[in-house]
Design a protein around this motif. Structure first.
Motif, short mmCIF file in Angstrom:
data_model
loop_
_atom_site.label_atom_id
_atom_site.label_comp_id
_atom_site.label_asym_id
_atom_site.label_seq_id
_atom_site.Cartn_x
_atom_site.Cartn_y
_atom_site.Cartn_z
N GLU A 191 0.86 -1.19 0.00
CA GLU A 191 0.00 0.00 0.00
C GLU A 191 0.89 1.23 0.00
O GLU A 191 1.28 1.72 1.07
N ALA A 192 1.25 1.69 -1.20
CA ALA A 192 2.12 2.87 -1.29
C ALA A 192 1.28 4.14 -1.31
O ALA A 192 0.24 4.18 -1.95
N MET A 193 1.75 5.14 -0.60
CA MET A 193 1.06 6.44 -0.64
C MET A 193 1.36 7.10 -1.99
O MET A 193 2.39 6.80 -2.62
N PRO A 194 0.48 7.99 -2.44
CA PRO A 194 0.70 8.64 -3.73
C PRO A 194 2.10 9.26 -3.79
O PRO A 194 2.53 9.92 -2.85
N GLY A 195 2.79 9.00 -4.89
CA GLY A 195 4.13 9.54 -5.05
C GLY A 195 5.23 8.57 -4.66
O GLY A 195 6.39 8.77 -4.99
#
Ligand SMILES: [Fe+2]
Lengths: 324, 166
Positions: A191-195
């Motif tokens: 689950e990567a945060m935007p960017g």
């Protein structure tokens, strides 16, 4: 020293070629490899010989000694290599039969590759577990050059990362091995945060191993400078008896391997039984040969530091990794 | 009908250690231990070195509850060896706390600030990159075993006589 008696080998019947390098020569017939040097002849079962030769070639003579058995093998000096008969066997040494000859690595490698190409018959994969391939025996019948030329996967950072060694999948020809059908194939959830999408990386390491199509052939999955995680899947017997010139470590990930330990004159000195989670060092002054009753996952951990070569040359490389 | 195989894995609460049977040899030379036993018998998030080659290490860690934030000048890798473990990542606001010449992970203060990069959910056998210069912390709902590929640093604990067969 008494005379050297050579077995009768007739290439016109078997269809195989004779190979020579330096004063060594190699012959095969339906069941055996015949190795000749000025001090004697030595005979090995052809399946054992080809499986060992395959590892020596695939690993570029590896670290230290690749003993095909107690009598015949190679010792890597990185750029040049010794080939010996009896030099790691006390009785051969005492009777002054032991013989060693040094070769430039690329010269011996060329001959070894030619032997594999000529002597491996169609249907016999020297990398495969015995239950998963055909037989080595018989007269010359085709080749398996495509199998014996395959390259092991070497990650630069971690397998599965963009631009690095790919994951194994059904699509790229790596199906789950029959002995690992129960190994979970789910990939980790990222689950990567935007960017930050490209910066978080993970993969199913056990799933990757369950798809290995070869036995006793490490590939590199993760790299911290010169610290190399080299896992492999093992089944039946390691086709060579490895005498490292530095310490190496084993971490058993699944199932069980029984390691036969010998000293460098071929005397048995210990048995190391490793089960899931077990960690053990292999000292740099012994030989080890594994036996895996069921296909198992083994993490081989190597230190590829160039500084170790210097330590080997000047004799300061430690034979055990820790003292306590 | 093909043969059915059962793959034997182990866990922090179910492991069966092997061992060394010697003829003419000292078992200590094999530095024989077990990742799960080390995790089972040590405090949460103590990084116990189970394998060492010059300065490179493999560390066994008991994950339980939440860990501190760690950061490291070089890459590390972690493998979840039995139960579910989360890894949380943080892009540090101030990277000057990282000394490029220092090996191994070190702890950051609890109030460390930065930008949340995201999370990875690891199950048994999953490996994650702990990328250089980014902070990370672990969370596990139950005692679990982690294996970390790293380099000897200030958090690495060597206690060979306690963990190895003699
Ligand atoms: Fe080895």
């Amino acid at each position: 020293m008494t005379s050297v008696i050579k077995a009768t080998v007739d290439n016109s019947v078997s269809g195989y070629q004779t190979f020579t390098v330096g004063t060594f020569s190699f012959n095969r017939d339906e069941y055996f490899a015949y190795i000749n040097c000025p001090n004697g002849e030595y005979v090995m079962s052809i399946d054992d010989f080809l499986r060992a030769l395959m590892r020596d070639v695939a690993w570029g003579f590896f670290y230290g000694t690749v003993a095909f058995d107690d009598v015949f093998g190679t010792i890597n000096h990185y750029g040049n290599v010794d080939m010996y008969m009896g030099a790691q066997h006390q009785d051969w040494i005492v009777s002054e039969r032991a013989y060693t000859e040094n070769f430039k690595s690329d010269v011996l490698m060329g001959v070894f590759k030619s032997i594999l190409s000529d002597w491996v018959n169609e249907g016999f994969d020297p990398f495969a577990a015995p239950q998963e391939t055909g037989l080595a025996w018989g007269r010359k019948n085709g080749n398996e050059d495509a199998l014996i030329d395959r390259q092991r996967e070497v990650a630069k950072r971690m397998v599965g990362m963009p631009g690095d060694a790919p994951l194994r999948s059904d699509e790229n020809g790596y199906s789950v091995n029959r002995a690992f059908a129960d190994v979970d194939q789910e990939q980790p959830i990222i689950e990567a945060m935007p960017g930050f999408e490209g910066e978080l990386s993970a993969f199913n390491f056990f799933g990757y191993l369950s798809r290995s199509d070869v036995t006793w052939n490490p590939s590199v999955v993760s790299v911290v400078r010169q610290s190399l995680f080299c896992p492999t899947t093992e089944e039946y017997i390691l086709p060579i008896d490895h005498g490292n010139d530095r310490c190496e470590w084993f971490l058993q990930m699944s199932d069980e391997i029984i390691w036969d330990i010998k000293d460098k004159e071929s005397h048995p000195i210990a048995t190391v039984t490793m089960r899931a989670g077990d960690v053990s060092a292999m000292p740099g002054d012994i030989r080890h040969q594994g036996q895996s009753p069921k296909r198992s996952m083994l993490l081989v951990w190597e230190n590829g530091s160039p500084e170790i070569l210097e330590m080997i040359r000047n004799g300061t490389v430690p034979m055990v990794p820790v003292e306590f | 009908m093909s043969t059915e195989y059962k793959t034997v894995f182990a866990s922090i609460d179910d492991y069966r250690k092997g061992g060394v049977q010697c003829l003419n040899e000292d078992p200590k030379r094999y530095a024989f231990s077990n990742l799960y036993e080390v995790a089972a018998t040590n405090a949460p998030y103590d990084r116990i070195v189970v394998a060492k080659n010059l300065d490179y290490t493999i560390e066994s860690v008991r994950a339980e509850g939440g860990s501190d934030w760690y950061v490291c000048a070089h890459d590390e890798f972690v493998v979840a060896m039995d139960y579910d473990v989360e890894v949380h990542y943080l892009k540090l606001e101030d990277e000057s706390v990282i000394d490029d010449d220092k090996d191994g992970a070190f702890k950051l203060p609890t109030n460390t600030s930065g930008q949340e990069m995201g999370r990875i959910f690891l199950k048994r056998g999953h490996m994650a990159l702990l990328p250089e210069k980014n902070a990370y912390r672990f969370h596990a709902n139950r005692p679990s075993t982690l294996m970390i590929q790293s380099i000897l640093g200030e958090e690495s604990i060597e206690k060979w006589a306690d963990i190895c067969l003699k």
